[in-house]
Scaffold this active site. Structure first.
Site, mmCIF file in Angstrom:
data_model
loop_
_atom_site.group_PDB
_atom_site.id
_atom_site.type_symbol
_atom_site.label_atom_id
_atom_site.label_comp_id
_atom_site.label_asym_id
_atom_site.label_seq_id
_atom_site.Cartn_x
_atom_site.Cartn_y
_atom_site.Cartn_z
ATOM 1 N N THR A 94 0.844 -1.191 0.000
ATOM 2 C CA THR A 94 0.000 0.000 0.000
ATOM 3 C C THR A 94 0.881 1.243 0.000
ATOM 4 O O THR A 94 1.784 1.364 0.825
ATOM 5 C CB THR A 94 -0.901 -0.037 1.264
ATOM 6 O OG1 THR A 94 -1.815 -1.125 1.105
ATOM 7 C CG2 THR A 94 -1.659 1.252 1.465
ATOM 8 N N HIS A 128 -6.566 -11.058 -0.876
ATOM 9 C CA HIS A 128 -5.805 -10.758 0.351
ATOM 10 C C HIS A 128 -6.503 -11.383 1.553
ATOM 11 O O HIS A 128 -7.459 -10.835 2.089
ATOM 12 C CB HIS A 128 -5.726 -9.240 0.514
ATOM 13 C CG HIS A 128 -4.735 -8.771 1.542
ATOM 14 N ND1 HIS A 128 -4.052 -9.626 2.375
ATOM 15 C CD2 HIS A 128 -4.312 -7.519 1.877
ATOM 16 C CE1 HIS A 128 -3.262 -8.912 3.178
ATOM 17 N NE2 HIS A 128 -3.406 -7.639 2.892
ATOM 18 N N ASN A 170 -2.959 -10.499 7.102
ATOM 19 C CA ASN A 170 -2.689 -9.218 7.777
ATOM 20 C C ASN A 170 -3.887 -8.546 8.448
ATOM 21 O O ASN A 170 -3.911 -7.326 8.606
ATOM 22 C CB ASN A 170 -2.027 -8.233 6.811
ATOM 23 C CG ASN A 170 -0.686 -8.740 6.301
ATOM 24 O OD1 ASN A 170 -0.203 -9.766 6.775
ATOM 25 N ND2 ASN A 170 -0.094 -8.053 5.347
ATOM 26 N N TYR A 182 -7.109 -8.176 7.601
ATOM 27 C CA TYR A 182 -8.210 -7.540 6.864
ATOM 28 C C TYR A 182 -9.396 -8.506 6.769
ATOM 29 O O TYR A 182 -9.381 -9.565 7.395
ATOM 30 C CB TYR A 182 -7.694 -7.026 5.513
ATOM 31 C CG TYR A 182 -6.609 -5.992 5.746
ATOM 32 C CD1 TYR A 182 -6.928 -4.739 6.282
ATOM 33 C CD2 TYR A 182 -5.265 -6.289 5.548
ATOM 34 C CE1 TYR A 182 -5.929 -3.805 6.570
ATOM 35 C CE2 TYR A 182 -4.263 -5.360 5.835
ATOM 36 C CZ TYR A 182 -4.604 -4.122 6.347
ATOM 37 O OH TYR A 182 -3.630 -3.207 6.653
ATOM 38 N N ASN A 216 -2.757 -5.846 13.047
ATOM 39 C CA ASN A 216 -4.139 -5.353 13.077
ATOM 40 C C ASN A 216 -4.987 -6.042 14.147
ATOM 41 O O ASN A 216 -6.177 -6.319 13.950
ATOM 42 C CB ASN A 216 -4.803 -5.481 11.699
ATOM 43 C CG ASN A 216 -4.379 -4.351 10.766
ATOM 44 O OD1 ASN A 216 -4.191 -3.217 11.206
ATOM 45 N ND2 ASN A 216 -4.228 -4.653 9.482
HETATM 46 C C1 LIG Z 1 4.710 0.188 2.883
HETATM 47 C C2 LIG Z 1 4.134 -1.184 3.021
HETATM 48 C C3 LIG Z 1 2.834 -1.434 2.594
HETATM 49 C C4 LIG Z 1 2.292 -2.725 2.661
HETATM 50 N N1 LIG Z 1 1.035 -2.957 2.152
HETATM 51 C C5 LIG Z 1 0.593 -4.231 2.022
HETATM 52 C C6 LIG Z 1 -0.609 -4.503 1.304
HETATM 53 O O1 LIG Z 1 -1.281 -3.625 0.737
HETATM 54 N N2 LIG Z 1 -0.998 -5.804 1.214
HETATM 55 C C7 LIG Z 1 -0.278 -6.829 1.785
HETATM 56 O O2 LIG Z 1 -0.674 -7.988 1.673
HETATM 57 N N3 LIG Z 1 0.864 -6.584 2.476
HETATM 58 C C8 LIG Z 1 1.333 -5.327 2.568
HETATM 59 N N4 LIG Z 1 2.537 -5.089 3.199
HETATM 60 C C9 LIG Z 1 3.358 -6.216 3.671
HETATM 61 C C10 LIG Z 1 4.376 -6.628 2.601
HETATM 62 O O3 LIG Z 1 3.746 -7.244 1.499
HETATM 63 C C11 LIG Z 1 5.415 -7.617 3.175
HETATM 64 O O4 LIG Z 1 4.747 -8.745 3.662
HETATM 65 C C12 LIG Z 1 6.263 -6.994 4.280
HETATM 66 O O5 LIG Z 1 6.785 -5.740 3.894
HETATM 67 C C13 LIG Z 1 7.441 -7.913 4.659
HETATM 68 O O6 LIG Z 1 8.288 -8.142 3.546
HETATM 69 P P1 LIG Z 1 9.701 -7.371 3.408
HETATM 70 O O7 LIG Z 1 10.481 -7.690 4.656
HETATM 71 O O8 LIG Z 1 10.328 -7.956 2.173
HETATM 72 O O9 LIG Z 1 9.414 -5.911 3.276
HETATM 73 C C14 LIG Z 1 3.072 -3.789 3.183
HETATM 74 C C15 LIG Z 1 4.362 -3.527 3.655
HETATM 75 C C16 LIG Z 1 4.914 -2.245 3.567
HETATM 76 C C17 LIG Z 1 6.334 -2.022 4.027
#
Ligand SMILES: Cc1cc2nc3c(=O)[nH]c(=O)nc-3n(C[C@H](O)[C@H](O)[C@H](O)COP(=O)(O)O)c2cc1C
Length: 358
Positions: free
Chosen positions: A26, A176, A179, A181, A236
């Site tokens: 997001t 989705h 997390n 939702y 959440n």
């Molecule tokens: C800025 C940001 C926005 C995120 N938005 C979503 C989202 O819209 N949907 C989702 O399933 N996960 C979302 N996540 C979780 C990421 O998909 C991911 O699981 C998380 O960042 C861990 O992976 P990483 O360590 O490679 O960043 C978001 C994470 C970040 C950092």
């Protein structure tokens, strides 16, 4: 041994040039009414080197919105704007799925049509605060969906998926279910106190996600559908202790659909393995926050059979050319957290590629 990370993979009949998935993120840069902007087109096109891009969470209905400036996929105008995004990604040689995200109770009346209460499986208020256009505010107690309304939300997921694929030009959609939702709110015992067929037993709590995914698969073809899960992730304000039975029910019901993939946000030891063992199709694992994004770590994830594809979030956010960088073992740009959720093009489409820093 050649690196599995840079070897091709066939996903739902589509050839991926590498095994790296850009995780959904997001970014709160959509325009009024959830319409994707030109900056979003640039952002995704810059990242077309990913084996697969999964977009930021996108609401399948106005009531599904949980944060300011998130995009939607329930109006013709949104679909037309998404088409510009998918065309640009395809022109750059990429592949892109849309993440269907209904936030459920993780919302606020100020983000809802007519200032209504957010909807949820049960009227259980999340602890903490929510980001609104007027800053941080306390979460409110959501309104429990009636049984008929739950069935209507299932159909909204299918309609949104159809719009995404037919008009929006997406290669597929990801439901989705992670997390905290709406679908996760049905799975978890803390948020689901229903006494109808969507609550109670593990089978019943799995039902909403299974019905929504089944309807989406019928609408656009199962080979174009993935599902994201985050078992035992308390994000959440999710409370779920009985993950074994619920996720076993989810996987058992999703398995016969022959979906493109199951995407698991790695949880406590055991749960991811349980899902992996029960699933015979493609598994995408997002090693979440537990693992540094290095070629060795990602290769290990793929080489020992824990995952077919590796999903990475923040490293992709900060490195548009992440695949090329990992391939040569280059340093990575650090992600700037202050520009994660909304703002201007700074910290969005101005992260340099290797060529630009050389
Ligand atoms: C800025 C940001 C926005 C995120 N938005 C979503 C989202 O819209 N949907 C989702 O399933 N996960 C979302 N996540 C979780 C990421 O998909 C991911 O699981 C998380 O960042 C861990 O992976 P990483 O360590 O490679 O960043 C978001 C994470 C970040 C950092």
């Amino acid at each position: 041994m050649p690196s599995p990370l840079f070897s091709p993979y066939t996903l739902g009949g589509v050839q991926l040039p590498n095994r790296l998935v850009m995780a959904p993120m997001t970014r709160n840069r959509a325009g009024a009414d959830g319409v994707p902007t030109d900056s979003m087109t640039t952002y995704y096109a810059q990242r077309a080197g990913a084996g697969l891009i999964v977009t930021e969470g996108t609401q399948p209905s106005a009531a599904g919105q949980g944060y300011p400036n998130t995009p939607g996929i329930h109006t013709a105008e949104q679909a037309v704007a998404w088409r510009r995004v998918t065309d640009a990604v395809h022109e750059q040689g990429g592949r892109i799925y849309l993440q269907l995200m209904h936030a459920g109770r993780i919302s606020h009346p100020s983000l809802q049509p007519d200032g209504a209460l957010p909807v949820a499986p049960s009227a259980v208020r999340p602890a903490g605060q929510v980001v609104t256009t007027e800053g941080l505010q306390d979460f409110v107690e959501p309104r429990a969906l009636t049984t008929d309304e739950v069935e209507a939300v299932v159909q909204e997921f299918a309609a949104a998926a159809t719009l995404a694929v037919d008009q929006g030009g997406f290669d597929g959609v990801e439901v989705h279910g992670a997390n905290g939702y709406l679908p996760h709110q049905f799975l978890a015992e803390g948020t689901n106190q229903r006494t109808d067929r969507y609550g109670g037993s593990a089978e019943n709590r799995a039902r909403f996600l299974v019905e929504a995914t089944t309807a989406v698969a019928e609408a656009v073809g199962a080979e174009r559908v993935g599902v994201r899960l985050s078992p035992a992730n308390s994000f959440n304000d999710i409370v779920e202790h009985e993950t074994e039975d619920v996720y076993a029910a989810v996987v058992a019901r999703l398995q016969p659909l022959e979906l493109a993939y199951l995407h698991v946000v790695e949880g406590p030891p055991g749960v991811t393995e349980q899902i992996r063992a029960a699933w015979s199709g493609t598994v995408v694992v997002n090693p979440a926050f537990s693992l540094a994004t290095t070629p060795d770590n990602l290769d290990a994830l793929l080489a020992d059979g824990r995952a077919d594809l590796a999903a990475v979030g923040r490293a992709f956010l900060a490195n548009p050319d992440l695949v090329a960088r990992l391939e040569v073992g280059a340093d990575l740009n650090a992600a700037d957290e202050n520009s994660f959720y909304g703002g201007t093009d700074t910290g969005y489409i101005d992260y340099p590629t290797l060529d630009q820093v050389a």
